[in-house]
Design a protein around this motif. Structure first.
Motif: not given
Length: 330
Positions: A261, A264, A266, A271, A274-275, A278, A304-306, A310-311
């Motif tokens: 992170l 990135h 973040l 994060t 945000a995960w 998703t 926050l868009k991952l 990254l995912l």
């Protein structure tokens, strides 16, 4: 704030859930009211609590804090989708006194009335079973629920800490009886570091149209930048995070997470939230801020868009068990 439907219902709820477990034990009433005002102002409308919060001699105190906040007026109650829970023993004095815990029809009726009084409201929007009660048949539970729905005291019912087969059993029996729509949500332990819910709980919830509400999204602080904080203050963590980090393999995993992170730009806690947003079937994680500053950090997770890369990297660090039966068989 983003919104979604709670499972298969028409109920619109925020993608973050305000958890109130710290209100009372760690956050005083005045600061708790400030946090609730800030949450409502930011668009969070699903507030989660439990009759036992406050704990020990103070069990019930968290609901009282929320009730006093509702009593301030300003459409606070009308704007909130109020969720509380039943299961723990709420008897004063001797906790072994019978019929003051679990999910008997008698205790459900008693617990609802007590929660309504503490919360200073005439109904609970989402009434959740805090744990499986292996002693009470679902026929009895649903009979009690039907009565409370007819009385206007509760609107929807959810579960918490249920295994997949109990979600199925509860809703199959509800369907056979008619009258109730059954469970509409499941509140479970689910985060990057603890993904066993993906084996059967989340699939069962999706199959039966339950919204998944993850609790402990930062896994007791482990996913909130714990190693970065250690380096900053110059001393090791304490509590559950410290216990987990005593395992070298866990420490290496969290270090890899924080290093990824950092690359990135973040923040770990944001994060991790945000995960969860998703993940299939997830309505929204519960955030339990002790301060207004912690709430502000959680709110940033919604925006926050991952990316896919990254995912995929997060899956490499925290692979998860995979679905059943492949997780343990062929």
């Amino acid at each position: 704030m983003e919104y979604t439907q709670l499972g298969r219902t028409g109920l619109t709820v925020s993608r973050l859930v305000l958890g109130t477990m710290n209100f009372g034990p760690q956050t005083d009433e005045s600061d708790s009211h400030t946090i609730m005002d800030a949450a409502l102002g930011a668009g969070i409308n699903l507030f989660d609590t439990a009759n036992v919060y406050g704990w020990g001699e103070n069990k019930g105190h968290t609901e009282t804090i929320i009730g006093n906040w509702f009593a301030k007026g300003g459409d606070r109650r009308d704007k909130v989708v109020l969720a509380t829970k039943v299961y723990a023993n709420m008897a004063a004095g001797d906790p072994a006194w019978p019929n003051h815990d679990k999910l008997s029809a008698l205790n459900i009726r008693r617990a609802v009335d007590a929660s309504l009084k503490r919360l200073q409201t005439d109904h609970i929007d989402l009434y959740q079973f805090h744990h499986v009660d292996r002693s009470t048949p679902f026929e009895e539970i649903w009979q009690a629920v039907d009565t409370l729905v007819q009385q206007g005291k509760i609107l929807y019912v959810g579960s918490s800490n249920f295994p997949g087969y109990k979600i199925a059993q509860a809703n199959e029996i509800a369907g056979r009886r008619g009258g109730t729509i059954g469970l509409v949500s499941e509140q479970c332990l689910y985060n990057l570091a603890e993904r066993r819910a993906e084996m059967e709980v989340v699939p069962a919830a999706q199959e039966y149209g339950l919204g998944v509400i993850p609790w402990s999204p930062l896994h007791g602080g482990l996913l909130g930048g714990v190693l970065k904080k250690e380096a900053k203050v110059g001393r090791r963590s304490s509590g559950r995070a410290a216990d987990a980090l005593a395992d070298p393999a866990v420490r290496a995993q969290i270090q890899a997470y924080e290093d990824l992170l950092d690359k990135h730009g973040l923040e770990p806690g944001e994060t991790a939230l945000a995960w969860l947003l998703t993940r299939p079937g997830v309505t929204g994680p519960i955030v339990g801020p002790r301060t207004a500053g912690q709430l502000e950090s959680a709110l940033r997770a919604v925006e926050l868009k991952l990316g896919e890369e990254l995912l995929a990297s997060l899956d490499e660090i925290f692979p998860g068990p995979g679905p059943s039966p492949e997780a343990f068989a062929w």
